[in-house]
Design a protein around this motif. Structure first.
Motif, mmCIF file in Angstrom:
data_model
loop_
_atom_site.group_PDB
_atom_site.id
_atom_site.type_symbol
_atom_site.label_atom_id
_atom_site.label_comp_id
_atom_site.label_asym_id
_atom_site.label_seq_id
_atom_site.Cartn_x
_atom_site.Cartn_y
_atom_site.Cartn_z
ATOM 1 N N HIS A 220 49.567 28.435 29.562
ATOM 2 C CA HIS A 220 49.864 29.815 29.919
ATOM 3 C C HIS A 220 49.225 30.122 31.290
ATOM 4 N N ILE A 221 50.158 30.688 32.218
ATOM 5 C CA ILE A 221 49.630 31.149 33.512
ATOM 6 C C ILE A 221 49.717 32.732 33.515
ATOM 7 N N ARG A 222 48.682 33.346 33.935
ATOM 8 C CA ARG A 222 48.635 34.732 33.671
ATOM 9 C C ARG A 222 48.029 35.300 35.139
ATOM 10 N N GLU A 223 48.753 36.310 35.586
ATOM 11 C CA GLU A 223 48.334 36.877 37.040
ATOM 12 C C GLU A 223 47.297 38.066 36.741
ATOM 13 N N GLN A 224 46.146 37.999 37.117
ATOM 14 C CA GLN A 224 45.458 39.179 37.267
ATOM 15 C C GLN A 224 44.400 39.266 38.372
ATOM 16 N N ASN A 225 43.827 40.279 38.531
ATOM 17 C CA ASN A 225 42.968 40.713 39.563
ATOM 18 C C ASN A 225 41.610 39.865 39.440
ATOM 19 N N ASN A 226 41.312 40.057 38.277
ATOM 20 C CA ASN A 226 40.134 39.497 37.815
ATOM 21 C C ASN A 226 40.019 38.450 36.736
ATOM 22 N N VAL A 227 39.462 37.377 36.993
ATOM 23 C CA VAL A 227 39.492 36.333 35.509
ATOM 24 C C VAL A 227 38.997 36.569 34.538
ATOM 25 N N GLU A 228 37.842 37.303 34.187
ATOM 26 C CA GLU A 228 37.290 37.823 33.219
ATOM 27 C C GLU A 228 38.082 38.596 32.186
ATOM 28 N N GLU A 229 38.765 39.717 32.934
ATOM 29 C CA GLU A 229 39.601 40.585 32.564
ATOM 30 C C GLU A 229 41.060 39.908 31.942
#
Length: 282
Positions: A220-229
Motif C-alpha cells: 500500500h502506498i498512501r500520500e499524506q503530509n505527515n507519516v504518523e497521521e
C-alpha cells in the motif's frame, strides 16, 4: 512470548492490557508477570505541583503495597486467567527504570502495557511512560489502547521504508503473522517531499517482500503530509489490525527535535501497536 510482563496500575487501559496478555499467554503456553510499580519520588503533574509522596516513607509504601495486593485479588475474581500462571509483584522506583529492571529480573521476553496517550504540554515536557518504554525496552512491546481480543486480529500493518537491513524486526513480524494467522500489509507513506512515482515505490516494496520471503502480504502506498497521521489513518480504515514497527530509540537532541514515529503512534493512535527496538538482542 513465554514470559509476558504487564505493568499495571489497575486503570481501565492497564486492565485491557492484562486481558490481552492473558489471551496471548494462553495461546502460546506462556505465563504473565504483573508488576505494580510504587513510585514515591516527587512527581510533577500538569499543574507543576509536587505530589505529596516522597521516597523512603515506609508507612506510605506499606499502605500502597497492601492496596496493590487487594486490587490484584479483586482483578483475579473478575478476569478469567484461562489457567495461565500469573505472578504478581510490587516494585518501588521510577516507572521506566523499574520496568527495565523488572524485564531483566523476570527474564521477560515481551511487555504488554496499556495507555490512554499523552497530549499537549504534558507530552512536550515529560512524555508518557509508554512512549519511553517503546523507546528503550530491550524486548518487544505491545501498546494497548482499548479492549481487543487476539482472535479479532486479522491484519498486521507494517509501515516501512524501502530497506533491506530490517532482518531482525521482519523475522519477528513473520512470527507475529503466524501467531495471529493474519495478513501482512506493507505500508509506505509518501510525503510531499518524496518525488518518487507511486508505481515505482510499489514495485520496490514487492521486491523487498521477495527479498525477505514474505507471504500473504499486500502493498500500500498512501500520500499524506505527515507519516504518523498516514499510519494512524490507514490502520483506522483497515480495522481488525495491529501496527508493527521497528524503533531506533532516538535519544538526546535528535530525539528532542524529531522524536520517534513509533512513539508518536503509541501516543496518538487507537490501534494496538507492537514495537521492537532494532538494537534488541532478544
Amino acid at each position: 512470548m513465554k514470559r509476558i510482563l504487564v505493568p499495571c496500575d489497575f486503570s481501565h487501559s492497564a486492565i485491557q492490557a492484562y486481558k490481552f496478555a492473558i489471551e496471548m499467554a494462553a495461546a502460546s503456553g506462556g505465563e504473565v508477570i504483573m508488576v505494580r510499580i510504587i513510585d514515591l519520588t516527587p512527581l510533577y503533574v500538569d499543574s507543576l505541583n509536587v505530589n505529596p509522596y516522597y521516597l523512603h516513607v515506609s508507612s506510605v509504601r506499606n499502605d500502597l503495597e497492601e492496596d496493590a495486593w487487594s486490587d490484584f485479588e479483586k482483578l483475579q475474581q473478575v478476569v478469567d486467567s484461562k489457567n495461565v500462571k500469573v505472578t504478581f509483584v510490587t516494585a518501588q522506583g521510577t516507572v521506566c527504570q523499574t520496568l527495565l529492571n523488572q524485564i531483566r529480573q523476570q527474564e521477560a521476553d515481551l511487555v504488554v502495557m496499556g495507555t490512554n496517550g499523552v497530549h499537549g504540554l504534558k507530552e512536550f515536557l515529560i512524555g508518557s511512560n509508554t512512549e519511553k518504554m517503546v523507546q528503550c525496552a530491550p524486548v518487544p512491546v505491545f501498546v494497548i489502547h482499548r479492549a481487543q481480543s487476539i482472535s479479532s486480529i486479522k491484519n498486521i500493518i507494517f509501515p516501512t521504508e524501502i530497506d533491506l537491513s530490517q532482518n531482525m524486526v521482519i523475522d519477528k513480524i513473520k512470527k507475529l503473522q503466524v501467531f495471529f494467522g493474519a495478513q501482512l500489509h506493507l505500508l509506505y507513506i509518501k510525503t510531499p517531499i518524496n518525488a518518487a512515482a507511486t508505481g515505482e515505490l510499489a514495485m520496490n516494496l514487492h521486491d523487498m517482500a521477495h527479498f525477505y520471503s514474505l507471504s500473504d502480504y499486500s502493498v500500500h502506498i498512501r500520500e499524506q503530509n505527515n507519516v504518523e497521521e498516514g499510519i494512524i489513518k490507514f490502520a483506522t480504515e483497515k480495522g481488525q489490525s495491529i501496527i508493527a514497527m521497528g524503533t531506533h530509540g532516538n535519544e538526546g537532541l535528535n530525539h528532542f527535535m524529531t522524536g520517534s514515529i513509533a512513539e508518536s503512534v503509541a501516543n496518538h493512535g487507537l490501534e494496538t501497536l507492537w514495537t521492537c527496538s532494532v538494537g534488541a538482542q532478544q
